[in-house]
Design a protein around this motif. Structure first.
Motif, mmCIF file in Angstrom:
data_model
loop_
_atom_site.group_PDB
_atom_site.id
_atom_site.type_symbol
_atom_site.label_atom_id
_atom_site.label_comp_id
_atom_site.label_asym_id
_atom_site.label_seq_id
_atom_site.Cartn_x
_atom_site.Cartn_y
_atom_site.Cartn_z
ATOM 1 N N GLY A 1 -1.936 5.327 -3.894
ATOM 2 C CA GLY A 1 -2.903 4.671 -3.014
ATOM 3 C C GLY A 1 -4.203 4.291 -3.691
ATOM 4 N N ASP B 1 -15.502 -3.050 -3.251
ATOM 5 C CA ASP B 1 -15.911 -3.938 -2.158
ATOM 6 C C ASP B 1 -16.156 -3.127 -0.880
ATOM 7 N N GLU C 1 -8.558 -7.130 -2.494
ATOM 8 C CA GLU C 1 -7.105 -7.050 -2.588
ATOM 9 C C GLU C 1 -6.500 -8.243 -3.326
ATOM 10 N N THR D 1 -1.479 -2.771 -7.524
ATOM 11 C CA THR D 1 -2.320 -3.961 -7.344
ATOM 12 C C THR D 1 -3.106 -4.240 -8.626
HETATM 13 P P1 GDP Z 1 -0.883 2.544 -5.736
HETATM 14 O O1 GDP Z 1 -0.165 3.497 -4.839
HETATM 15 O O2 GDP Z 1 -1.881 3.272 -6.590
HETATM 16 O O3 GDP Z 1 0.016 1.677 -6.537
HETATM 17 O O4 GDP Z 1 -1.785 1.615 -4.788
HETATM 18 P P2 GDP Z 1 -1.613 0.093 -4.326
HETATM 19 O O5 GDP Z 1 -1.771 -0.826 -5.495
HETATM 20 O O6 GDP Z 1 -0.394 -0.057 -3.520
HETATM 21 O O7 GDP Z 1 -2.923 -0.066 -3.429
HETATM 22 C C1 GDP Z 1 -3.109 0.687 -2.244
HETATM 23 C C2 GDP Z 1 -3.872 -0.162 -1.240
HETATM 24 O O8 GDP Z 1 -5.199 -0.397 -1.699
HETATM 25 C C3 GDP Z 1 -3.261 -1.545 -1.011
HETATM 26 O O9 GDP Z 1 -3.340 -1.850 0.342
HETATM 27 C C4 GDP Z 1 -4.153 -2.460 -1.838
HETATM 28 O O10 GDP Z 1 -4.178 -3.772 -1.324
HETATM 29 C C5 GDP Z 1 -5.485 -1.784 -1.698
HETATM 30 N N1 GDP Z 1 -6.422 -2.074 -2.804
HETATM 31 C C6 GDP Z 1 -6.221 -1.933 -4.132
HETATM 32 N N2 GDP Z 1 -7.312 -2.272 -4.838
HETATM 33 C C7 GDP Z 1 -8.260 -2.633 -3.936
HETATM 34 C C8 GDP Z 1 -9.638 -3.073 -4.024
HETATM 35 O O11 GDP Z 1 -10.239 -3.200 -5.101
HETATM 36 N N3 GDP Z 1 -10.258 -3.346 -2.853
HETATM 37 C C9 GDP Z 1 -9.644 -3.206 -1.640
HETATM 38 N N4 GDP Z 1 -10.344 -3.491 -0.546
HETATM 39 N N5 GDP Z 1 -8.381 -2.786 -1.511
HETATM 40 C C10 GDP Z 1 -7.686 -2.506 -2.644
#
Ligand code: GDP
Length: 297
Positions: free
Chosen positions: A111, A252, A278, A116
Motif C-alpha cells: 500500500g 499530495d 496517482e 505505482t
Molecule cells: P503497493 O502495494 O506498495 O504496490 O501500492 P500501490 O502502488 O498499489 O499503491 C497503493 C495506492 O496508493 C494506490 O491506490 C495508488 O494509486 C496510491 N498512490 C500511490 N502513490 C501515490 C501518490 O503519490 N499520491 C496519491 N494520492 N496516491 C498514491
C-alpha cells in the motif's frame, strides 16, 4: 496541503524575527523553542528534532549572525540551511549502471505505492534518459499486483515480465533480468512484495532477491502520510537491505511532514524521488532545498 501546519507555524515564528535589527540570545531561544514544538507536532523524530535545534542554536547565536547587518534574516537563513541539510542537502541522483541493464529493485510495505512508483519511475527514465525499461512482477502475494503492473505496462507501452503467482520471487527476478539482457532492455525494475507489517520471511525473501540480482538501486517506497511509522519502517528495511534511497509517496496528501524531515537523518538514506499523485507523471526528483523553501515560505 502537505506541511501546511508546519509551514504556517514556522512562518509565523519568522515573522517575529525577520525585521529585527538586533537579535539577542533570548530571541534565538524563543525562536528555537517554537520551531522545536512545530517540528514535534509535525511528527518529526524526537532525536532528530533535538539535534536540529542544537545545530540551529549554535549557529544562530554565533558570530556570523550577531555581527551581520541583517541578523533577523541571517537567523532565518540558518534555519533554512539546516532544514535543507536535514533532508539530505544536495539532490541525490539516480545511479545508472555503466554496463546495462541498470537493475532497480523497489521494496516497501503493502500500500506504500511500490507498484505505482515502478510505473512512474519507468516512465521518468524513459522520458528523461531515453531508457527502454522492462518491468518485472515479483509481487506474488498481493492479489492483483501482477495484473496491476501489466495494466501499467500497457498504459506505458512497456514490456512486463511475469511467471504468474505460483513462481518463486527470486526465480522471477533472476529470469526477468535474463529476459532484459536478451531483449536489450537497459533498465529492469523489480516490483517486490510488501506485507502489511514487516516480518522475517518478507525480509529474507528480499535479501535473497538482492543477493541473486545485485541491484544498482534499491529504493524503499515510503508513504509520507504515515509519519513516524514510515521512519520506523525505513529503519527496519535499512538494517536488512543495502538501500540506496527512498521514494516518498503521497506528498499530495496532507502529510504533516515527519517522514520527509526524519527519514534521511534516521536511516542515512537520501530521499531520491517524491510522488505527488496517482497519475504516471506525478513523480519528480526530490530537491531538499526546494522542499525547505516550500516549508519556510
Ligand atoms: P503497493 O502495494 O506498495 O504496490 O501500492 P500501490 O502502488 O498499489 O499503491 C497503493 C495506492 O496508493 C494506490 O491506490 C495508488 O494509486 C496510491 N498512490 C500511490 N502513490 C501515490 C501518490 O503519490 N499520491 C496519491 N494520492 N496516491 C498514491
Amino acid at each position: 496541503m502537505a506541511f501546511e501546519n508546519l509551514a504556517d507555524r514556522l512562518q509565523a515564528t519568522f515573522k517575529k524575527i525577520r525585521g529585527k535589527g538586533k537579535v539577542s540570545e533570548a530571541d534565538v531561544k524563543e525562536m528555537t523553542r517554537e520551531i522545536r514544538l512545530a517540528l514535534l507536532e509535525a511528527d518529526v523524530n524526537f532525536k532528530v528534532v533535538k539535534d536540529f535545534i542544537n545545530r540551529v542554536k549554535e549557529r544562530a547565536i554565533g558570530q556570523e549572525v550577531l555581527k551581520s547587518l541583517t541578523p533577523g534574516q541571517q537567523v532565518i537563513k540558518v534555519v533554512q540551511d539546516e532544514l535543507t541539510e536535514l533532508m539530505g542537502g544536495e539532490q541525490s541522483k539516480i545511479t545508472l549502471a555503466s554496463k546495462p541493464p541498470t537493475v532497480i529493485m523497489l521494496v516497501g510495505l503493502q500500500g506504500a505505492g511500490k507498484t505505482t512508483t515502478t510505473g512512474k519511475l519507468a516512465n521518468y527514465l524513459r522520458k528523461q534518459y531515453n531508457k527502454n525499461p522492462l518491468l518485472v512482477a515479483a509481487d506474488v502475494y498481493r492479489p492483483a499486483a501482477i495484473k496491476q503492473l501489466q495494466t501499467l505496462g500497457k498504459q506505458l507501452s512497456m514490456p512486463v515480465f511475469s511467471l504468474g503467482e505460483q513462481a518463486n520471487p527470486v526465480d522471477i527476478a533472476k529470469q526477468g533480468l535474463e529476459q532484459a539482457k536478451a531483449d536489450h532492455n537497459d533498465v529492469v525494475f523489480i516490483d517486490t512484495a510488501g506485507r502489511l507489517h514487516i516480518d522475517e520471511n518478507m525480509m529474507e525473501e528480499l535479501q535473497n532477491i538482492e543477493a541473486a540480482i545485485k541491484p544498482d538501486e534499491i529504493f524503499l517506497v515510503v508513504d509520507a502520510m504515515t509519519g513516524q511509522d514510515a521512519v520506523n519502517v525505513a529503519e527496519n528495511f535499512s538494517e536488512r537491505l543495502d538501500l540506496t534511497g527512498v521514494v516518498l509517496t503521497k506528498l499530495d496528501g496532507d502529510t504533516r511532514g515527519g517522514a520527509a524531515l526524519s527519514v534521511k537523518a534516521v536511516t542515512g538514506k537520501p530521499i531520491k524521488f517524491a510522488a505527488t499523485g496517482e497519475k504516471l507523471d506525478a513523480l519528480e526528483p526530490f530537491y531538499p532545498d526546494r522542499m525547505a523553501s516550500r516549508i519556510l515560505g
